[in-house]
Design an enzyme around this catalytic site. Structure first.
Site, short mmCIF file in Angstrom:
data_model
loop_
_atom_site.label_atom_id
_atom_site.label_comp_id
_atom_site.label_asym_id
_atom_site.label_seq_id
_atom_site.Cartn_x
_atom_site.Cartn_y
_atom_site.Cartn_z
N ARG A 134 -10.52 -12.47 7.37
CA ARG A 134 -9.34 -13.17 6.84
C ARG A 134 -9.68 -14.52 6.24
NH1 ARG A 134 -4.87 -10.34 8.70
NH2 ARG A 134 -4.99 -9.45 10.79
N ASP B 90 0.86 -1.19 0.00
CA ASP B 90 0.00 0.00 0.00
C ASP B 90 0.90 1.24 0.00
OD1 ASP B 90 -2.00 1.87 0.48
OD2 ASP B 90 -2.72 0.99 2.33
P1 5GP Z 1 1.96 -0.44 3.71
O1 5GP Z 1 2.98 -0.47 4.79
O2 5GP Z 1 2.52 -0.73 2.32
O3 5GP Z 1 1.14 0.82 3.74
O4 5GP Z 1 0.88 -1.53 4.01
C1 5GP Z 1 1.23 -2.81 4.22
C2 5GP Z 1 0.23 -3.59 5.03
O5 5GP Z 1 -0.96 -2.87 5.34
C3 5GP Z 1 -0.23 -4.79 4.25
O6 5GP Z 1 0.63 -5.87 4.40
C4 5GP Z 1 -1.59 -5.06 4.84
O7 5GP Z 1 -1.44 -5.88 5.97
C5 5GP Z 1 -2.08 -3.69 5.23
N1 5GP Z 1 -2.96 -3.19 4.17
C6 5GP Z 1 -2.68 -2.34 3.17
N2 5GP Z 1 -3.74 -2.09 2.38
C7 5GP Z 1 -4.74 -2.85 2.91
C8 5GP Z 1 -6.13 -3.05 2.53
O8 5GP Z 1 -6.66 -2.52 1.55
N3 5GP Z 1 -6.84 -3.90 3.32
C9 5GP Z 1 -6.30 -4.53 4.40
N4 5GP Z 1 -7.10 -5.33 5.07
N5 5GP Z 1 -5.02 -4.36 4.79
C10 5GP Z 1 -4.26 -3.54 4.04
#
Ligand code: 5GP
Ligand code: MG
Length: 178
Positions: free
Chosen positions: A168, A106
């Site tokens: 999940r 993300d």
């Molecule tokens: P980042 O650090 O890249 O922002 O996000 C990484 C983590 O955030 C992912 O491994 C996931 O666990 C959580 N995450 C990011 N986007 C989503 C989403 O749309 N839905 C959910 N449930 N978790 C997300």
């Protein structure tokens, strides 16, 4: 199911099980091709990636090993942007071919924190495989070598991904209704 209600939000069907499995197989095919004769160590980031890790590993033909790690950076439907902890990584990864497995990339904050921790232990190589990628959500640049599907900047659940701990167990992936 076309719709699910989890906690206080409604989600609608977004990616069917068959589309998810197709994406997993496509990543596995690339890894099988790239790691011929090698013995990679798969390192899934818990909790979200447990289902992806299980399905991907079943498709791999090389000798491979598995070691889960855990970080926390996400609450509710918005990324907190701060990675607070890293648990695990008991294996010696020096000289190993490491493949980090993510359910979804993300903002990139999680990988931006995790990748340097691995690099400092001198792996032979290090790549990242993610089932899902939100390219428009990137806040920090990160290396992502294998991507199953690119998706828009919406909050999703299912196939390992949760909303406040729920969802999940869903075989399909659902997107939040606004
Ligand atoms: P980042 O650090 O890249 O922002 O996000 C990484 C983590 O955030 C992912 O491994 C996931 O666990 C959580 N995450 C990011 N986007 C989503 C989403 O749309 N839905 C959910 N449930 N978790 C997300
Ligand atoms: Mg995750």
């Amino acid at each position: 199911m076309q719709q699910v209600v989890l906690h206080d939000r409604t989600f609608r069907l977004y990616l069917k099980e068959s589309q998810i499995q197709q994406a997993v197989k496509a990543i596995a095919a690339q890894i099988n091709n790239d790691y011929i004769g090698k013995s990679p160590l798969l390192v899934p980031i818990l909790n979200g990636s447990f289902m992806f890790a299980a399905d991907l590993m079943k498709q791999l033909q090389c000798d491979c090993q598995l070691s889960f790690i855990k970080v926390a950076s996400y609450q509710g439907t918005e990324t907190a942007g701060v990675v607070s902890s890293l648990i695990g990584l008991s294996e010696n990864i020096e000289g190993r071919h490491v493949i980090i497995l993510e359910d979804i990339v993300d903002s990139g904050h999680t990988l931006a924190k995790v990748i340097p921790l691995f690099s400092s232990s001198n792996p032979a190589s290090m790549r990242v495989a993610t089932l899902l990628h939100k390219p428009n959500a990137a806040k920090v640049p990160v290396q992502v070598d294998y991507v199953g599907l690119e998706i828009p900047n919406d909050f999703i659940v299912g196939y390992g991904l949760d909303y406040n701990g729920y969802g999940r167990n869903l075989k399909d992936i659902y997107v939040v209704e606004n």
